[in-house]
Design a protein around this motif. Structure first.
Motif, mmCIF file in Angstrom:
data_model
loop_
_atom_site.group_PDB
_atom_site.id
_atom_site.type_symbol
_atom_site.label_atom_id
_atom_site.label_comp_id
_atom_site.label_asym_id
_atom_site.label_seq_id
_atom_site.Cartn_x
_atom_site.Cartn_y
_atom_site.Cartn_z
ATOM 1 N N ALA A 1 -10.168 -54.788 -48.290
ATOM 2 C CA ALA A 1 -10.386 -56.000 -47.491
ATOM 3 C C ALA A 1 -11.463 -55.770 -46.431
ATOM 4 O O ALA A 1 -12.320 -56.631 -46.212
ATOM 5 C CB ALA A 1 -9.074 -56.437 -46.835
ATOM 6 N N ARG A 2 -11.426 -54.630 -45.780
ATOM 7 C CA ARG A 2 -12.428 -54.327 -44.748
ATOM 8 C C ARG A 2 -13.815 -54.171 -45.363
ATOM 9 O O ARG A 2 -14.812 -54.631 -44.815
ATOM 10 C CB ARG A 2 -12.029 -53.078 -43.963
ATOM 11 N N GLN A 3 -13.903 -53.539 -46.529
ATOM 12 C CA GLN A 3 -15.195 -53.390 -47.203
ATOM 13 C C GLN A 3 -15.742 -54.744 -47.635
ATOM 14 O O GLN A 3 -16.933 -55.014 -47.490
ATOM 15 C CB GLN A 3 -15.064 -52.443 -48.397
ATOM 16 N N ALA A 4 -14.862 -55.602 -48.157
ATOM 17 C CA ALA A 4 -15.301 -56.933 -48.580
ATOM 18 C C ALA A 4 -15.806 -57.739 -47.382
ATOM 19 O O ALA A 4 -16.824 -58.436 -47.468
ATOM 20 C CB ALA A 4 -14.152 -57.664 -49.272
ATOM 21 N N GLU A 5 -15.092 -57.629 -46.254
ATOM 22 C CA GLU A 5 -15.510 -58.339 -45.046
ATOM 23 C C GLU A 5 -16.888 -57.863 -44.589
ATOM 24 O O GLU A 5 -17.757 -58.665 -44.251
ATOM 25 C CB GLU A 5 -14.485 -58.115 -43.934
ATOM 26 N N LYS A 6 -17.102 -56.553 -44.592
ATOM 27 C CA LYS A 6 -18.403 -56.020 -44.182
ATOM 28 C C LYS A 6 -19.496 -56.445 -45.143
ATOM 29 O O LYS A 6 -20.614 -56.757 -44.732
ATOM 30 C CB LYS A 6 -18.343 -54.495 -44.075
ATOM 31 N N ALA A 7 -19.191 -56.465 -46.430
ATOM 32 C CA ALA A 7 -20.189 -56.859 -47.425
ATOM 33 C C ALA A 7 -20.597 -58.319 -47.243
ATOM 34 O O ALA A 7 -21.781 -58.656 -47.352
ATOM 35 C CB ALA A 7 -19.649 -56.621 -48.830
ATOM 36 N N THR A 8 -19.635 -59.199 -46.944
ATOM 37 C CA THR A 8 -19.971 -60.611 -46.739
ATOM 38 C C THR A 8 -20.795 -60.812 -45.476
ATOM 39 O O THR A 8 -21.514 -61.796 -45.360
ATOM 40 C CB THR A 8 -18.706 -61.504 -46.668
ATOM 41 N N GLN A 9 -20.716 -59.875 -44.523
ATOM 42 C CA GLN A 9 -21.512 -59.949 -43.307
ATOM 43 C C GLN A 9 -22.896 -59.341 -43.506
ATOM 44 O O GLN A 9 -23.697 -59.306 -42.587
ATOM 45 C CB GLN A 9 -20.795 -59.233 -42.162
#
Length: 199
Positions: free
Chosen positions: A152-160
């Motif tokens: 979840a944290r990696q996905a959030e960073k990727a979307t940013q």
């Protein structure tokens, strides 16, 4: 006109070669990041005394200054006592790692700029804590909680828009599970490598 371009190109090339020579003569810079436990533990007894702590820190600062390195956050470096959790006058590797992680989080949050979601910027998110991974608040982190939270944290960073350069080399659950019991406790959660849990 061609002569001016050639002269300018020659001047740039000479400047670049001289600059490279100066950098090579200066020698390698200390690796960025926290000082490793082994560098602090100069006598190899498995713990860090007050004298060893400050000697290693002062050596790193002197080396960085001598080589013209950045001295970011040197003024707010924590005292030995802030790392010595049990107050015995020595630091274990675990105490050092916890203190370094805490200091890294504090330094990241105190940065004035960072862009969207970056350190200190709008939507800034600190490095992951144990409670971030313990999604059901039962006091332990299971492999499933670990993997879900990291994803979840990696996905959030990727979307940013953050590049995920080190995602493949992130430490595994087993890296943290030092006693092999299949769950992580807060003491085991301290990173065993230079990779950050923010990924």
């Amino acid at each position: 006109m061609k002569t001016n371009k050639r002269m300018m190109t020659l001047a740039i090339a000479i400047t670049a070669l001289l600059g490279a020579g100066v950098l090579m003569a200066a020698g390698p810079m200390a690796p960025p990041g926290p000082i490793p436990f082994s560098d602090y533990d100069s006598n190899g007894d498995g713990r860090i005394s007050v004298d060893e702590f400050y000697a290693a820190r002062n050596a790193r600062i002197a080396e960085q200054a001598r080589k013209g390195g950045m001295m970011r956050n040197a003024g707010n470096a924590p005292a030995f006592e802030q790392f010595d959790i049990d107050g015995d006058g020595y630091l274990s590797e675990n105490e050092l790692l916890k203190g370094q992680l805490s200091q890294l989080q504090e330094n990241r949050m105190n940065r004035p700029m960072g862009g969207p979601g970056g350190p200190g910027g709008p939507g800034a998110r600190p490095m992951a804590s144990f409670s971030d991974f313990d999604s059901n608040s039962d006091g332990v982190v299971t492999p499933e909680e670990f993997d879900q939270t990291r994803a979840a944290r990696q996905a959030e960073k990727a979307t940013q828009g953050y590049p995920m350069r080190n995602a493949a080399s992130s430490p595994s659950f087993a890296t943290f599970d030092s006693n092999g019991d299949g769950v992580l406790t807060p003491d085991e959660f301290v990173p065993r490598s230079r990779n950050r849990l923010q990924q």
